[in-house]
Write a protein that holds these residues in place. Structure first.
Motif, mmCIF file in Angstrom:
data_model
loop_
_atom_site.group_PDB
_atom_site.id
_atom_site.type_symbol
_atom_site.label_atom_id
_atom_site.label_comp_id
_atom_site.label_asym_id
_atom_site.label_seq_id
_atom_site.Cartn_x
_atom_site.Cartn_y
_atom_site.Cartn_z
ATOM 1 N N ILE A 68 -2.518 52.097 -48.362
ATOM 2 C CA ILE A 68 -1.520 52.411 -47.332
ATOM 3 C C ILE A 68 -0.100 52.446 -47.893
ATOM 4 O O ILE A 68 0.635 53.404 -47.638
ATOM 5 N N GLU A 103 0.443 55.550 -49.639
ATOM 6 C CA GLU A 103 0.069 56.691 -48.805
ATOM 7 C C GLU A 103 -1.070 57.528 -49.407
ATOM 8 O O GLU A 103 -1.015 58.754 -49.443
ATOM 9 N N GLU A 107 -4.429 56.966 -48.390
ATOM 10 C CA GLU A 107 -5.564 56.514 -47.587
ATOM 11 C C GLU A 107 -6.781 57.416 -47.731
ATOM 12 O O GLU A 107 -7.905 57.003 -47.494
ATOM 13 N N TYR A 108 -6.556 58.661 -48.113
ATOM 14 C CA TYR A 108 -7.665 59.603 -48.263
ATOM 15 C C TYR A 108 -8.616 59.203 -49.389
ATOM 16 O O TYR A 108 -9.721 59.714 -49.478
#
Length: 148
Positions: free
Chosen positions: A14, A17, A19-20
């Motif tokens: 997180i 950034e 998260e994928y």
């Protein structure tokens, strides 16, 4: 697995950034933990290690483990309870899920032993009767849904 995936998700994925990458990260965590278990069994219980054989490494793709880790993240205990409280809720959820899954596996194995001793028509022997029993058990557990 839940402890490590929770920390990795909220401390690494997180903030950066990314998260994928959740599924890949979770599979790596689970695969690593299974390798540690395999090394432990090889060192301390050679007979159990040999009897498990190829099946122990196959656990790395076990959907139940990944499903619990993903479910804890999707439920988003972090936003609801905060980091540490969310971690404890996630761990409790994971332990409860594991206990429930173990209970179901125990019940199924006990039922299978009893079914093998019964006079079941040949068309229903094996998988068909197991599916019938699974359906009946799912209805029984579905009936308990509103109690909590």
């Amino acid at each position: 697995a839940t402890l490590f995936t929770y920390i990795i998700y909220y401390v690494l994925l997180i903030p950066f950034e990314i998260e994928y990458l959740r599924t890949i990260a979770f599979i790596l965590v689970i695969a690593s933990l299974v390798q540690f278990v395999e090394m432990f069994l090889k060192k301390f219980s050679k007979s159990l290690y040999k009897s498990l054989g190829i099946y122990l490494p196959l656990i790395t793709t076990n959907c139940a483990i990944l499903g619990v880790a993903e479910g804890n993240i999707i439920t988003n205990f972090y936003e609801t309870y905060g980091f540490m409280s969310g971690l404890w809720v996630s761990l409790t959820n994971a332990l409860g899920t594991a206990a429930g899954f173990g209970l179901i596996m125990f019940a199924f194995s006990a039922i299978r032993v009893r079914l093998d001793a019964q006079n079941v028509p040949s068309e229903y022997k094996g998988v068909p009767i197991s599916l019938v029993v699974a359906g009946i058990m799912s209805l029984a557990f579905f009936g308990l849904q509103g109690l909590i």
